[in-house]
Design an enzyme around this catalytic site. Sequence first.
Site, PDB file in Angstrom:
ATOM      1  N   HIS A  27       0.813  -1.214   0.000  1.00  0.00           N
ATOM      2  CA  HIS A  27       0.000   0.000   0.000  1.00  0.00           C
ATOM      3  C   HIS A  27       0.851   1.269   0.000  1.00  0.00           C
ATOM      4  O   HIS A  27       0.320   2.374  -0.147  1.00  0.00           O
ATOM      5  CB  HIS A  27      -0.966   0.015   1.196  1.00  0.00           C
ATOM      6  CG  HIS A  27      -0.311   0.247   2.520  1.00  0.00           C
ATOM      7  ND1 HIS A  27      -0.022  -0.772   3.405  1.00  0.00           N
ATOM      8  CD2 HIS A  27       0.105   1.381   3.123  1.00  0.00           C
ATOM      9  CE1 HIS A  27       0.541  -0.257   4.490  1.00  0.00           C
ATOM     10  NE2 HIS A  27       0.624   1.046   4.338  1.00  0.00           N
ATOM     11  N   ASP A  85      -0.473  -7.432   0.767  1.00  0.00           N
ATOM     12  CA  ASP A  85       0.107  -6.108   1.024  1.00  0.00           C
ATOM     13  C   ASP A  85       1.625  -6.237   0.947  1.00  0.00           C
ATOM     14  O   ASP A  85       2.322  -6.268   1.955  1.00  0.00           O
ATOM     15  CB  ASP A  85      -0.328  -5.588   2.391  1.00  0.00           C
ATOM     16  CG  ASP A  85      -0.002  -4.108   2.577  1.00  0.00           C
ATOM     17  OD1 ASP A  85       0.479  -3.480   1.617  1.00  0.00           O
ATOM     18  OD2 ASP A  85      -0.244  -3.579   3.676  1.00  0.00           O
ATOM     19  N   GLY A 128       3.508   5.892   8.942  1.00  0.00           N
ATOM     20  CA  GLY A 128       4.891   5.956   8.502  1.00  0.00           C
ATOM     21  C   GLY A 128       5.690   4.716   8.843  1.00  0.00           C
ATOM     22  O   GLY A 128       6.762   4.499   8.280  1.00  0.00           O
ATOM     23  N   SER A 137       4.637   1.768   8.140  1.00  0.00           N
ATOM     24  CA  SER A 137       4.301   0.768   7.120  1.00  0.00           C
ATOM     25  C   SER A 137       5.534   0.296   6.374  1.00  0.00           C
ATOM     26  O   SER A 137       6.397   1.087   6.007  1.00  0.00           O
ATOM     27  CB  SER A 137       3.325   1.358   6.109  1.00  0.00           C
ATOM     28  OG  SER A 137       2.023   1.353   6.608  1.00  0.00           O
ATOM     29  N   SER A 159       1.818  -3.817   7.924  1.00  0.00           N
ATOM     30  CA  SER A 159       0.734  -3.543   6.988  1.00  0.00           C
ATOM     31  C   SER A 159      -0.247  -2.507   7.532  1.00  0.00           C
ATOM     32  O   SER A 159      -0.496  -1.495   6.900  1.00  0.00           O
ATOM     33  CB  SER A 159      -0.023  -4.832   6.660  1.00  0.00           C
ATOM     34  OG  SER A 159      -1.141  -4.577   5.839  1.00  0.00           O
TER      35      SER A 159
END
Length: 400
Positions: A232, A259, A344, A346, A362
Site C-alpha cells: 500500500h 500487502d 509511517g 508501514s 501492513s
Amino acid sequence: MPAVQSWPRLARARIVVSSLLFLTAFGAAASPSVSPSLRSAAQRDLGLSPAQLDRWLQIEREAPQRAALAQRRLGAHYAGSWIERGDDGAVRLIVASSDPRVAKLGPGVELRQVRYSLAELEAAKARLDAGARLRLPGITRPIDGVYAWHVDPASNSVLVRMAPQALERAVDLAAYSGADSGVLRFERMDVAPQATAQVYSGIAYQKGNGGSCSIGFAARQGATKGFVTAGHCGVAGESIWMNGAPVGYIAGSEFPVADRAWVAIGDQHELLPLVTNHAGAFFFVRGSYESFHNSVVCRSGYRTGYQCGFVNAKDVTVNIAPNSSGIGGLVYGLTQTNACAGFGDSGGGWIDTYEHAQGVTSASNIPAGSPHNCGMFGAFTWFQPVNPILERYGLTLVTL
C-alpha cells in the site's frame, strides 16, 4: 549475540542511503542466544519478568515440535496450540483437543478440551473469506465496520472484530457466507485498521509523489539490489527517494488482497543485514524461519521506533479502511500482534527474538487524530509475512 553497537562502514557517505536497508531476510535454524537489548525491549513492551521471558523463549523453541507431535496424535481432533501466561504467572504450552477421550499429552503440555477442531474453525474462516470476496457493490450489503476475522484457538472460535455499530453487518457477512454461527465469536473493536503510510520527514523512504514508509528487508532479485516493503506504500513504477535523492523504483506491488512490494535500487547502494532499534544499536538478520503462535516479535519503523509484542493470530483477514487517498480494502493472510505502530511505520521489518525476519508492517488500528496507537488499550498491528513476498518476486534476502 548482542545487538551491534557500531557498524564502521556507516561512516561512509554512500551508506547513509543503504544503512536504512536494515530489515533483511531470513534463514532457517534458530540462534540459541538472544541479544540483551532485544530482551530489554521485550520485557518493556510485554510486561514479562526476566524469568517469565526465559520460560517463554524456552517454550517457543520447543513448541513447534511438541505441537506437531500433539497434532499427529490427535489427528482430526487437533484444535490448535499456543503459549499462555496463566493467572498464577506461569508460562505454559497449551494444546486443544475436541476429543474428550484424550486426557494427557505428555510432560510440558497442558491439554485443553474444546468443542471444535482446528479444521472446523479453518473451514468457517474460509467461508467468511469466500463470502467477502463474492460481495458485489450496490447489491450485497457493505461490510464497512467489520474490521478483521481469524481463527482463535484460545477461544475455540473464529473471532470477528467489528465497530460497535457494525454488528448487523457482521451477522450479515456470516449469514451470506454460510459459516457455522456456533463457531463465530463477535468482538468490539473501537478503532478501524488503517494503512500506516503518510508523509513524514525523518529517516524513511519517500515515493516520487510524496508519502513516507519504512524500509523492510534488504533483498536481491538475481543481481538487482533492493528491499521489500508494504504494497500500500506505492504502485509499480513509482520512483523512490531517500535523503533527498532518487535511489530506485517500485518494481512490483500488490494491494489489497495482499500487502507486499519489491523496490529495486541502484547497484551503488550497499545492502546490510541489519535492523535498527532507533537507539544507536542494530540487530543482525539471520534467516526467515516463521515464529510459533504467541512468539515474541519486534518491529522497526521510522515513526515509532522499535516496539515489541506477541503473535496472537495468523492468517488474519483484515478490512483496512480507505485513507485520504482512497487506499484500503480486504487483505488476507496477515499476522496479528499486540505491538503498536504509527503512520509511517508501514513496510518496516519484524523480527523474532532470535533475529529471524517475520514480515513487513501492513496496518494498525490508530485512533482518529492520533499519529499512532502506542499506549492505547486494545492496540493491534498486522504484518504481511515475508516469505510469501520473497516467493512472489523471486527474491533472496540479505542475511548475516
